[in-house]
Design a protein around this motif. Structure first.
Motif, PDB file in Angstrom:
ATOM      1  N   GLN A 146      39.623  34.528  25.513  1.00 43.15           N
ATOM      2  CA  GLN A 146      38.265  34.911  25.897  1.00 43.15           C
ATOM      3  C   GLN A 146      38.194  35.662  27.225  1.00 43.15           C
ATOM      4  O   GLN A 146      37.731  36.791  27.288  1.00 43.15           O
ATOM      5  N   SER A 147      38.656  35.057  28.296  1.00 39.10           N
ATOM      6  CA  SER A 147      38.544  35.692  29.614  1.00 39.10           C
ATOM      7  C   SER A 147      39.450  36.916  29.721  1.00 39.10           C
ATOM      8  O   SER A 147      39.079  37.921  30.343  1.00 39.10           O
ATOM      9  N   TRP A 148      40.622  36.858  29.119  1.00 39.73           N
ATOM     10  CA  TRP A 148      41.525  38.011  29.152  1.00 39.73           C
ATOM     11  C   TRP A 148      40.885  39.199  28.441  1.00 39.73           C
ATOM     12  O   TRP A 148      40.913  40.322  28.938  1.00 39.73           O
ATOM     13  N   ARG A 149      40.315  38.947  27.272  1.00 44.26           N
ATOM     14  CA  ARG A 149      39.698  40.028  26.514  1.00 44.26           C
ATOM     15  C   ARG A 149      38.487  40.588  27.246  1.00 44.26           C
ATOM     16  O   ARG A 149      38.312  41.803  27.337  1.00 44.26           O
ATOM     17  N   GLU A 150      37.642  39.718  27.800  1.00 40.62           N
ATOM     18  CA  GLU A 150      36.440  40.165  28.505  1.00 40.62           C
ATOM     19  C   GLU A 150      36.758  40.966  29.765  1.00 40.62           C
ATOM     20  O   GLU A 150      35.962  41.802  30.180  1.00 40.62           O
ATOM     21  N   ASN A 151      37.899  40.686  30.386  1.00 40.92           N
ATOM     22  CA  ASN A 151      38.232  41.325  31.658  1.00 40.92           C
ATOM     23  C   ASN A 151      39.380  42.329  31.551  1.00 40.92           C
ATOM     24  O   ASN A 151      39.863  42.824  32.568  1.00 40.92           O
ATOM     25  N   GLY A 152      39.802  42.639  30.330  1.00 41.14           N
ATOM     26  CA  GLY A 152      40.841  43.639  30.134  1.00 41.14           C
ATOM     27  C   GLY A 152      42.179  43.276  30.753  1.00 41.14           C
ATOM     28  O   GLY A 152      42.892  44.138  31.271  1.00 41.14           O
ATOM     29  N   ILE A 153      42.551  42.018  30.687  1.00 37.77           N
ATOM     30  CA  ILE A 153      43.800  41.543  31.288  1.00 37.77           C
ATOM     31  C   ILE A 153      44.957  41.780  30.322  1.00 37.77           C
ATOM     32  O   ILE A 153      44.873  41.468  29.140  1.00 37.77           O
ATOM     33  N   ARG A 154      46.037  42.323  30.865  1.00 31.71           N
ATOM     34  CA  ARG A 154      47.230  42.629  30.070  1.00 31.71           C
ATOM     35  C   ARG A 154      48.272  41.507  30.188  1.00 31.71           C
ATOM     36  O   ARG A 154      48.315  40.780  31.185  1.00 31.71           O
ATOM     37  N   HIS A 155      49.112  41.431  29.194  1.00 29.30           N
ATOM     38  CA  HIS A 155      50.189  40.441  29.168  1.00 29.30           C
ATOM     39  C   HIS A 155      51.029  40.517  30.445  1.00 29.30           C
ATOM     40  O   HIS A 155      51.361  39.495  31.054  1.00 29.30           O
ATOM     41  N   GLN A 157      50.214  41.477  33.400  1.00 27.75           N
ATOM     42  CA  GLN A 157      49.497  40.927  34.542  1.00 27.75           C
ATOM     43  C   GLN A 157      49.614  39.408  34.582  1.00 27.75           C
ATOM     44  O   GLN A 157      49.827  38.823  35.644  1.00 27.75           O
ATOM     45  N   VAL A 158      49.454  38.785  33.425  1.00 22.59           N
ATOM     46  CA  VAL A 158      49.525  37.323  33.364  1.00 22.59           C
ATOM     47  C   VAL A 158      50.925  36.854  33.753  1.00 22.59           C
ATOM     48  O   VAL A 158      51.084  35.968  34.597  1.00 22.59           O
ATOM     49  N   VAL A 159      51.935  37.456  33.158  1.00 27.36           N
ATOM     50  CA  VAL A 159      53.311  37.040  33.434  1.00 27.36           C
ATOM     51  C   VAL A 159      53.653  37.250  34.911  1.00 27.36           C
ATOM     52  O   VAL A 159      54.248  36.373  35.552  1.00 27.36           O
ATOM     53  N   LYS A 160      53.248  38.378  35.468  1.00 27.63           N
ATOM     54  CA  LYS A 160      53.564  38.687  36.868  1.00 27.63           C
ATOM     55  C   LYS A 160      52.853  37.751  37.846  1.00 27.63           C
ATOM     56  O   LYS A 160      53.448  37.288  38.807  1.00 27.63           O
ATOM     57  N   ARG A 161      51.584  37.454  37.583  1.00 25.17           N
ATOM     58  CA  ARG A 161      50.783  36.667  38.522  1.00 25.17           C
ATOM     59  C   ARG A 161      50.932  35.171  38.311  1.00 25.17           C
ATOM     60  O   ARG A 161      50.899  34.400  39.265  1.00 25.17           O
ATOM     61  N   ILE A 162      51.083  34.742  37.077  1.00 27.91           N
ATOM     62  CA  ILE A 162      51.119  33.317  36.755  1.00 27.91           C
ATOM     63  C   ILE A 162      52.548  32.785  36.692  1.00 27.91           C
ATOM     64  O   ILE A 162      52.826  31.668  37.113  1.00 27.91           O
ATOM     65  N   GLY A 163      53.458  33.594  36.161  1.00 24.93           N
ATOM     66  CA  GLY A 163      54.830  33.141  35.955  1.00 24.93           C
ATOM     67  C   GLY A 163      55.513  32.568  37.186  1.00 24.93           C
ATOM     68  O   GLY A 163      55.985  31.423  37.152  1.00 24.93           O
ATOM     69  N   PRO A 164      55.603  33.304  38.289  1.00 25.24           N
ATOM     70  CA  PRO A 164      56.356  32.788  39.444  1.00 25.24           C
ATOM     71  C   PRO A 164      55.861  31.446  39.986  1.00 25.24           C
ATOM     72  O   PRO A 164      56.666  30.526  40.155  1.00 25.24           O
TER      73      PRO A 164
END
Length: 191
Positions: A146-155, A157-164
């Protein structure tokens, strides 16, 4: 006693800070107070999987105070580019004011916990960061992105920001999320 009551009533304003992720099975967006409560329970549940031994009471306390600065700054999506230094300075001013409502020793304790979370150097802070970063991902996975789709978040971005931070604080949780993020990309939930 009045100082503590004034503090608790002031932090009630955190319930008014709307985040970008919806509550499960609802059209309502979660607020920052709900987020803090949920990640405190997530961390408590994940303690056996922490990368290193942690004082879970300290982790929970960090998670309960870490977003109080949003009372004055609002919530910023974790994928936002730039402006973080200014936002963190504003949050520091806010938490300094709000924790200053408490008796001095208590206020200083909460401010120290907030700073420790922000610095991210202790085992407790690293584990707290893992829970903080993971919970919106878990909600997005349960909400079909939901939030990814609404805000145009790419895979990426998630891996880079959340992964570490998740990998550093709770490697087993990152292993769990990696597979599910790939599935989310295949489903088209991530750009």
């Amino acid at each position: 006693m009045q100082e503590i009551i004034d503090f608790v009533l002031e932090i009630d304003r955190l319930k008014l800070v709307t985040r970008k992720t919806r509550v499960l099975n609802s059209d309502r967006y979660e607020n920052s107070a709900e987020h803090s409560w949920q990640i405190a329970l997530l961390a408590t549940s994940l303690q056996p999987y922490a990368a290193e031994p942690v004082d879970i009471n300290k982790v929970v306390a960090m998670l309960l105070v870490h977003d109080i600065g949003e009372i004055e700054t609002g919530d910023t999506i974790v994928y936002a580019e730039g402006g973080w230094e200014e936002r963190k300075a504003q949050e520091l001013a806010c938490v300094t004011r709000i924790f200053g409502l408490l008796p001095e020793a208590q206020g200083q304790r909460f401010l120290a916990l907030w700073r420790e979370f922000e610095d991210g150097q202790s085992a407790e802070a690293r584990f707290a960061h893992a829970a903080d970063r993971a919970m919106p991902v878990l909600l997005n996975l349960a909400n079909n992105g939901q939030s990814w789709r609404e805000n145009g978040i790419r895979h990426e971005q998630v891996v880079k920001r959340i992964g570490p931070p998740v990998r550093q604080g709770c490697p087993a949780l990152w292993t769990y999320l990696e597979t599910r993020l790939e599935h989310a990309r295949e489903q088209g939930w991530l750009g």
